[in-house]
Every structure is written in C-alpha cells, then in structure tokens.
Design a protein around this motif. Structure first.
Motif, PDB file in Angstrom:
ATOM      1  N   SER A   1       0.733  -1.253  -0.108  1.00  0.00           N
ATOM      2  CA  SER A   1      -0.027  -0.024   0.055  1.00  0.00           C
ATOM      3  C   SER A   1       0.939   1.490   0.100  1.00  0.00           C
ATOM      4  O   SER A   1       2.066   1.303   0.749  1.00  0.00           O
ATOM      5  CB  SER A   1      -0.798  -0.029   1.290  1.00  0.00           C
ATOM      6  N   TYR A   2       0.421   2.257  -0.856  1.00  0.00           N
ATOM      7  CA  TYR A   2       0.959   3.616  -0.759  1.00  0.00           C
ATOM      8  C   TYR A   2       0.076   4.692  -0.561  1.00  0.00           C
ATOM      9  O   TYR A   2      -1.076   4.575  -0.766  1.00  0.00           O
ATOM     10  CB  TYR A   2       1.712   3.938  -2.148  1.00  0.00           C
ATOM     11  N   VAL A   3       0.645   5.689  -0.065  1.00  0.00           N
ATOM     12  CA  VAL A   3      -0.126   6.925   0.371  1.00  0.00           C
ATOM     13  C   VAL A   3       0.173   7.887  -0.788  1.00  0.00           C
ATOM     14  O   VAL A   3       1.251   8.464  -0.878  1.00  0.00           O
ATOM     15  CB  VAL A   3       0.026   7.395   1.814  1.00  0.00           C
ATOM     16  N   LEU A   4      -0.976   8.513  -1.360  1.00  0.00           N
ATOM     17  CA  LEU A   4      -0.694   9.413  -2.397  1.00  0.00           C
ATOM     18  C   LEU A   4      -1.938  10.577  -2.290  1.00  0.00           C
ATOM     19  O   LEU A   4      -3.085  10.014  -2.372  1.00  0.00           O
ATOM     20  CB  LEU A   4      -0.876   8.921  -3.763  1.00  0.00           C
ATOM     21  N   LYS A   5      -1.580  11.615  -1.958  1.00  0.00           N
ATOM     22  CA  LYS A   5      -2.652  12.727  -1.780  1.00  0.00           C
ATOM     23  C   LYS A   5      -3.128  13.195  -3.007  1.00  0.00           C
ATOM     24  O   LYS A   5      -2.749  12.964  -4.281  1.00  0.00           O
ATOM     25  CB  LYS A   5      -2.053  13.910  -0.861  1.00  0.00           C
ATOM     26  N   GLN A   6      -4.402  13.874  -2.917  1.00  0.00           N
ATOM     27  CA  GLN A   6      -5.134  14.463  -3.900  1.00  0.00           C
ATOM     28  C   GLN A   6      -4.268  14.934  -5.093  1.00  0.00           C
ATOM     29  O   GLN A   6      -3.348  15.902  -4.622  1.00  0.00           O
ATOM     30  CB  GLN A   6      -6.138  15.419  -3.543  1.00  0.00           C
ATOM     31  N   HIS A   7      -4.443  14.682  -6.328  1.00  0.00           N
ATOM     32  CA  HIS A   7      -4.010  15.117  -7.387  1.00  0.00           C
ATOM     33  C   HIS A   7      -2.359  14.810  -7.734  1.00  0.00           C
ATOM     34  O   HIS A   7      -1.702  15.373  -8.746  1.00  0.00           O
ATOM     35  CB  HIS A   7      -4.233  16.686  -7.531  1.00  0.00           C
ATOM     36  N   GLY A   8      -1.858  13.958  -6.605  1.00  0.00           N
ATOM     37  CA  GLY A   8      -0.598  13.832  -6.890  1.00  0.00           C
ATOM     38  C   GLY A   8       0.376  14.885  -6.504  1.00  0.00           C
ATOM     39  O   GLY A   8      -0.079  15.709  -5.756  1.00  0.00           O
ATOM     40  N   PHE A   9       1.713  14.605  -6.503  1.00  0.00           N
ATOM     41  CA  PHE A   9       2.744  15.594  -6.138  1.00  0.00           C
ATOM     42  C   PHE A   9       3.444  16.466  -7.358  1.00  0.00           C
ATOM     43  O   PHE A   9       3.992  17.313  -6.833  1.00  0.00           O
ATOM     44  CB  PHE A   9       3.852  14.626  -5.884  1.00  0.00           C
ATOM     45  N   ALA A  10       3.130  16.382  -8.367  1.00  0.00           N
ATOM     46  CA  ALA A  10       3.737  17.208  -9.397  1.00  0.00           C
ATOM     47  C   ALA A  10       3.497  18.662  -9.296  1.00  0.00           C
ATOM     48  O   ALA A  10       4.331  19.721  -9.478  1.00  0.00           O
ATOM     49  CB  ALA A  10       3.230  16.919 -11.024  1.00  0.00           C
ATOM     50  N   ARG A  11       2.252  19.175  -8.770  1.00  0.00           N
ATOM     51  CA  ARG A  11       1.921  20.449  -8.452  1.00  0.00           C
ATOM     52  C   ARG A  11       2.690  21.296  -7.484  1.00  0.00           C
ATOM     53  O   ARG A  11       2.550  22.482  -7.178  1.00  0.00           O
ATOM     54  CB  ARG A  11       0.558  20.593  -8.505  1.00  0.00           C
ATOM     55  N   ASP A  12       3.269  20.005  -6.441  1.00  0.00           N
ATOM     56  CA  ASP A  12       3.931  20.747  -5.383  1.00  0.00           C
ATOM     57  C   ASP A  12       5.362  20.571  -5.526  1.00  0.00           C
ATOM     58  O   ASP A  12       5.981  21.441  -4.392  1.00  0.00           O
ATOM     59  CB  ASP A  12       3.695  19.891  -4.161  1.00  0.00           C
ATOM     60  N   LEU A  13       6.072  20.240  -6.463  1.00  0.00           N
ATOM     61  CA  LEU A  13       7.605  20.073  -6.431  1.00  0.00           C
ATOM     62  C   LEU A  13       8.138  21.098  -7.480  1.00  0.00           C
ATOM     63  O   LEU A  13       7.405  21.554  -8.374  1.00  0.00           O
ATOM     64  CB  LEU A  13       7.683  18.595  -6.927  1.00  0.00           C
ATOM     65  N   PRO A  14       9.447  21.654  -7.239  1.00  0.00           N
ATOM     66  CA  PRO A  14      10.079  22.343  -8.146  1.00  0.00           C
ATOM     67  C   PRO A  14      10.286  21.463  -9.587  1.00  0.00           C
ATOM     68  O   PRO A  14      10.859  20.564  -9.530  1.00  0.00           O
ATOM     69  CB  PRO A  14      11.280  22.593  -7.451  1.00  0.00           C
ATOM     70  N   TRP A  15      10.014  22.170 -10.567  1.00  0.00           N
ATOM     71  CA  TRP A  15      10.428  21.706 -12.089  1.00  0.00           C
ATOM     72  C   TRP A  15      11.578  22.516 -12.287  1.00  0.00           C
ATOM     73  O   TRP A  15      11.827  23.615 -11.935  1.00  0.00           O
ATOM     74  CB  TRP A  15       9.578  21.873 -12.995  1.00  0.00           C
ATOM     75  N   ILE A  16      12.538  21.963 -13.365  1.00  0.00           N
ATOM     76  CA  ILE A  16      13.791  22.674 -13.622  1.00  0.00           C
ATOM     77  C   ILE A  16      13.413  23.138 -15.008  1.00  0.00           C
ATOM     78  O   ILE A  16      13.142  22.421 -15.955  1.00  0.00           O
ATOM     79  CB  ILE A  16      14.922  21.418 -13.636  1.00  0.00           C
ATOM     80  N   VAL A  17      13.787  24.138 -15.357  1.00  0.00           N
ATOM     81  CA  VAL A  17      13.826  24.917 -16.780  1.00  0.00           C
ATOM     82  C   VAL A  17      15.123  24.200 -17.593  1.00  0.00           C
ATOM     83  O   VAL A  17      16.292  24.617 -17.097  1.00  0.00           O
ATOM     84  CB  VAL A  17      13.959  26.353 -16.856  1.00  0.00           C
ATOM     85  N   THR A  18      14.731  23.692 -18.959  1.00  0.00           N
ATOM     86  CA  THR A  18      15.890  22.908 -19.525  1.00  0.00           C
ATOM     87  C   THR A  18      15.963  23.526 -20.956  1.00  0.00           C
ATOM     88  O   THR A  18      16.897  23.282 -21.650  1.00  0.00           O
ATOM     89  CB  THR A  18      15.486  21.397 -19.667  1.00  0.00           C
ATOM     90  N   ASN A  19      14.999  24.554 -21.110  1.00  0.00           N
ATOM     91  CA  ASN A  19      15.288  25.045 -22.439  1.00  0.00           C
ATOM     92  C   ASN A  19      14.157  26.293 -22.738  1.00  0.00           C
ATOM     93  O   ASN A  19      13.363  26.375 -21.866  1.00  0.00           O
ATOM     94  CB  ASN A  19      14.790  24.133 -23.816  1.00  0.00           C
ATOM     95  N   GLN A  20      14.692  27.335 -23.413  1.00  0.00           N
ATOM     96  CA  GLN A  20      13.947  28.478 -23.766  1.00  0.00           C
ATOM     97  C   GLN A  20      14.057  28.704 -25.457  1.00  0.00           C
ATOM     98  O   GLN A  20      15.234  28.434 -25.888  1.00  0.00           O
ATOM     99  CB  GLN A  20      14.207  29.603 -23.042  1.00  0.00           C
TER     100      GLN A  20
END
Length: 287
Positions: free
Chosen positions: A85-104
C-alpha cells in the motif's frame, strides 16, 4: 515578435510574451511548474488566489496546476501496487514539486521547457522512475502545452495526468458552455445526469465529471466579456471535470486522462512500458 524575461518575487517567474498580439504568460517552475497568469490585451484569462499562492503549505488555487500521477483523490489517499500500500494525496505531487527549466526559445513562439524527474521522495509514494518534460508555447492568443512522459523504470508504470485551469469569470450566468458530452457524473461517480449545456451556479459547489466525451474540444463563451475559450486535447485525455465554487470568480474545465481513483479501479488508466515515452498535447485558444 517573441520575448522571454524573468522576475523575482516570492518565486522566480518566467514571463513569455508575444508582443505583436499583446499576449503575456507567467510561469513559476519551482512552484509545481505552474502557469500563474495570462493576459491578452489587458484581458485577464486566469484566476489566481495570490494569498494562497504565497503560502507553500497550501495548494495553489488558480492558474494551471499540473496533476500527476493521479487526478482527483483516492479513498483514504491509498492505493496498492504489487501487494503493497502507498499513500498518495489528491492530484498527486507534481503540482507541489520544483520543476527545472531545460530550454527556452523565441523562435516561432515564446516557449519554455520544464522537466520533473523522480527522486527518493517520489519513489516512496509512487514506486517508479520517470521523467516529465512539458513545453509551454505562447503563440498569439494560443497557449500550447506539449508533454512527454518517460518511464525510466524496468517495470510497467501506471499513471494518469491532468490540467486544472482556473478561468477567470465574474458573472457565471453569462456563460455558454461547450462540452462534448450529453451526461455527467457526480463527484463520487454514483449518479449520472443528463447535460444540455446548463448548470445551476446558485449551488455552493459544482464538482462533476464528463467521462463519455464525444470530441476533443471543449470551452465556453463569456457573453459579458465577449470572450471565447477553446480547449483542445489529445486522445490521452478521456475525462473533463468541471469545478467551481459559488462565491469565487472562476470556473475550471479540466482535461484528465482518467477519472478519480483510476489507480485503484484501472478505469481509463494509462500504462507505460519500460523505457517507453508517450507524448500528448493540450492547447487553449482565446477568441
């Protein structure tokens, strides 16, 4: 002519501009890779609760939060994988974590690519190695979100993904919805209702899911603002969720790849083979 600038406020913010159409988009990579603001010729497209946004302990209410690896919530926030069993909160974790800019880039659009990869913390709640790459492209009055999902595990990876755009709307009685469906389900999925394009905005909350879609475009026309919004999405996205609160100036039309609790039920759940990459696209166009 396209331009990309940065500003430092609570978070480092990237500003994408199409100068010819006076279109301006703000993205905050470290706050879940979220789009926070879009204005076109002074017209506000998205709603944002700025006080909640300043508090990293609260989920963002506004802009376009990213939902991954689940959409919605799980009963008691639990799911099972290989008898564990795993605990995963509503909508997951991607919206809470820092993303890295890789290209502009400012060639043919103002675009920025953000990346999110699994780490020791994500593996505790979602036992898969992955890499997400999202490219946001601003072209005139259109925002295109190109996505790639890469399973770096040596096992099949189940996932769902969604976007939760908060469209600014001051008078919901002036809305004309365009949803490619004739029925919707209650939040719990236990009741189904026919849909003729009308909703009752006098209730405290509307939280419904359209799971039998008959097209790959949705949106609305705001008669008061003379503003039309059209959302187009790849066939990965099987569900549209509509959410609003009575006393708040927003509506959400959310493309989801699977309904809530899909990680347990398997309904419309997507699976990536080891080393497989899946690509998808969502675009929002304003008229």
């Amino acid at each position: 002519m396209y331009n990309i600038a940065v500003k430092q406020e609570e978070y480092l913010t990237y500003i994408l501009k199409d100068l010819d159409s006076d279109s301006r988009l703000e993205i905050v990579p470290e706050r879940g890779g979220i789009v926070t603001d879009w204005t076109i010729q002074g017209q506000k497209i998205f709603y944002l609760d700025k006080e909640r946004f300043k508090n990293p302990q609260l989920s963002v209410r506004g802009g376009i939060p990213i939902l991954f690896p689940i959409c919605g919530n799980l009963p008691d926030n639990l799911y099972s994988y290989q008898e564990k069993s795993y605990v995963l909160k509503q909508h997951g974790f991607a919206r809470d974590l820092p993303w890295i800019v890789t290209n502009q880039s400012t060639n043919n659009s103002a675009s920025i690519t953000l990346s999110l990869s699994s780490d020791s913390e994500t593996i505790k709640v979602y036992p898969f190695q992955f890499e997400l790459n999202f490219t946001y492209k601003l072209i005139g009055k259109q925002l295109i979100i190109e996505q790639s999902y890469y399973n770096k595990s040596q096992k099949i990876m189940p996932f769902s993904v969604g976007f939760h755009p908060y469209f600014f709307c001051g008078d919901k009685t002036q809305l004309q919805l365009d949803i490619p469906a004739q029925e919707y389900n209650s939040k719990l999925g236990d009741k189904t209702y026919s849909f003729n394009g009308e909703l009752d905005y006098n209730v405290e909350e509307i939280d419904i899911a359209f799971t039998q879609l008959q097209g790959q475009k949705a949106g609305f026309f705001d008669r008061k603002r003379n503003l039309k919004v059209e959302i187009s999405y790849s066939d990965l996205f099987s569900t549209l969720v509509f959410w609003t609160l009575k006393d708040k100036n927003f509506i959400c039309i959310e493309p989801w790849s699977a309904p809530r609790n899909a990680l347990n039920t398997g309904e419309q759940l997507n699976y990536l083979q080891p080393d497989e990459i899946y690509t998808a696209q969502v675009s929002i166009e304003i008229q």
